[in-house]
Structure formats: C-alpha cells, structure tokens
Write a protein that holds these residues in place. Structure first.
Motif, PDB file in Angstrom:
ATOM      1  N   LEU A  34       0.003   1.861  21.402  1.00 30.10           N
ATOM      2  CA  LEU A  34       0.358   0.473  21.724  1.00 30.10           C
ATOM      3  C   LEU A  34      -0.893  -0.393  21.693  1.00 30.10           C
ATOM      4  N   ILE A  35      -0.844  -1.473  20.940  1.00 24.96           N
ATOM      5  CA  ILE A  35      -1.936  -2.443  20.903  1.00 24.96           C
ATOM      6  C   ILE A  35      -1.368  -3.803  21.292  1.00 24.96           C
ATOM      7  N   TRP A  36      -2.077  -4.507  22.171  1.00 27.26           N
ATOM      8  CA  TRP A  36      -1.651  -5.839  22.596  1.00 27.26           C
ATOM      9  C   TRP A  36      -2.834  -6.793  22.553  1.00 27.26           C
ATOM     10  N   ARG A  37      -2.556  -8.058  22.857  1.00 24.67           N
ATOM     11  CA  ARG A  37      -3.639  -9.053  22.936  1.00 24.67           C
ATOM     12  C   ARG A  37      -4.602  -8.619  24.030  1.00 24.67           C
ATOM     13  N   PRO A  38      -5.897  -8.789  23.832  1.00 30.18           N
ATOM     14  CA  PRO A  38      -6.873  -8.359  24.836  1.00 30.18           C
ATOM     15  C   PRO A  38      -6.616  -8.978  26.210  1.00 30.18           C
ATOM     16  N   PRO A  45      -8.821  -4.385  14.657  1.00 33.20           N
ATOM     17  CA  PRO A  45      -7.642  -3.597  15.044  1.00 33.20           C
ATOM     18  C   PRO A  45      -6.322  -4.357  14.957  1.00 33.20           C
ATOM     19  N   GLU A  46      -6.343  -5.644  15.328  1.00 34.08           N
ATOM     20  CA  GLU A  46      -5.094  -6.402  15.304  1.00 34.08           C
ATOM     21  C   GLU A  46      -4.650  -6.786  13.895  1.00 34.08           C
ATOM     22  N   LYS A  47      -5.490  -6.484  12.890  1.00 30.18           N
ATOM     23  CA  LYS A  47      -5.137  -6.776  11.495  1.00 30.18           C
ATOM     24  C   LYS A  47      -5.080  -5.501  10.654  1.00 30.18           C
ATOM     25  N   ALA A  48      -4.980  -4.343  11.310  1.00 32.12           N
ATOM     26  CA  ALA A  48      -4.982  -3.059  10.599  1.00 32.12           C
ATOM     27  C   ALA A  48      -3.704  -2.844   9.796  1.00 32.12           C
ATOM     28  N   GLN A  78      -7.207  -3.506  25.343  1.00 32.16           N
ATOM     29  CA  GLN A  78      -6.389  -3.921  24.210  1.00 32.16           C
ATOM     30  C   GLN A  78      -5.321  -2.908  23.810  1.00 32.16           C
ATOM     31  N   GLY A  79      -5.245  -1.764  24.496  1.00 31.56           N
ATOM     32  CA  GLY A  79      -4.222  -0.810  24.108  1.00 31.56           C
ATOM     33  C   GLY A  79      -4.121   0.380  25.041  1.00 31.56           C
ATOM     34  N   SER A  80      -3.084   1.190  24.782  1.00 34.25           N
ATOM     35  CA  SER A  80      -2.815   2.396  25.555  1.00 34.25           C
ATOM     36  C   SER A  80      -2.418   3.522  24.621  1.00 34.25           C
ATOM     37  N   PHE A  81      -2.880   4.719  24.911  1.00 34.91           N
ATOM     38  CA  PHE A  81      -2.592   5.872  24.073  1.00 34.91           C
ATOM     39  C   PHE A  81      -1.336   6.609  24.518  1.00 34.91           C
ATOM     40  N   GLY A  82      -0.577   6.065  25.406  1.00 38.33           N
ATOM     41  CA  GLY A  82       0.662   6.749  25.782  1.00 38.33           C
ATOM     42  C   GLY A  82       1.320   6.164  26.976  1.00 38.33           C
TER      43      GLY A  82
END
Length: 127
Positions: A40-44, A12-15, A123-127
């Motif tokens: 939003l994607i962040w470091r785990p 995911p972090e390299k998509a 690792q992320g949030s959908f909103g």
C-alpha cells in the motif's frame, strides 16, 4: 475498467500508470524494483520525530507512539528535476523499511529539505 502499466520514473508515486483496459494490452515488461516496495502506498503523512536524518528508536505516527525494532535502508530517491512537482518540494528522500514493536512494517522516508523544511514522512505499509 483500468489496468496498471509500468511508469517511467524512480518516484514511487509514479512507478505505475493507469490505462484503459479495453485499449491497452497487459503489461509484460515490469522491471523488478531494486528495493522492496510496500503493498500500500499513499500520500506522504508526517511522522512526529525531530528533523534529523537518524531514525530514532521511537516514532509518533497517526497519533500513536511506535517502537522501532529494526530498519533497512536508506534507499535514496531524487525527484525529477526537470518537472515542477509540489510533492517533491522537500528535496531528496531517503526511504527506510521500518519494523515496529506493534507489528507494523512501514515505509518511511526522510526528506532532506529544499523549498520546504526537512522532516520524516510515512508513505506506505507492507501489510
């Protein structure tokens, strides 16, 4: 100025990759992901629950206790075995879309453990 182009990876972090906007045309060949991806994607970040691949009804993340109302998954993602990547030293990841009673929709994964111990991460949030 930069723009995003699709990356050649299931991680995911390299998509996507960042390229110079002045030297690269707009990307037109974005493939739709096979599973939903968060806005939003962040470091785990660690989720404080037992290192067990079964998602419990309550989790602790960022110092807050959250009720799990529902979850969709898992989507299994493996790191690129041919690359040495510290981010994937926890082994295979099973990703879940998790809805909480507090109104959050989070992207959690269970790391099965490899060089490092198993456990849950956000690792992320959908909103």
């Amino acid at each position: 100025m930069t723009r995003l182009h699709p990356g050649d990876s299931h991680a995911p972090e390299k998509a996507e990759i960042t390229v110079a906007a002045a030297w690269a045309p707009a990307a037109r060949d974005w493939a739709a992901p096979s599973h939903p991806r968060p806005a939003l994607i962040w470091r785990p970040e660690p989720v404080m629950i037992p290192a067990n691949p079964i998602l419990p009804s309550r989790i602790r993340w960022r110092g807050r206790d959250l009720d799990v109302l529902g979850a969709t998954g898992p989507e299994r993602v493996a790191g690129e075995w041919w690359l040495e990547d510290d981010a994937w030293r926890t082994g295979l990841r099973d990703y879940w879309v998790v809805d909480t009673g507090e109104g959050l929709r989070l992207w959690l994964y269970y790391a099965h453990g490899a060089d490092l111990s198993a456990g849950w991460f956000c690792q992320g949030s959908f909103g």
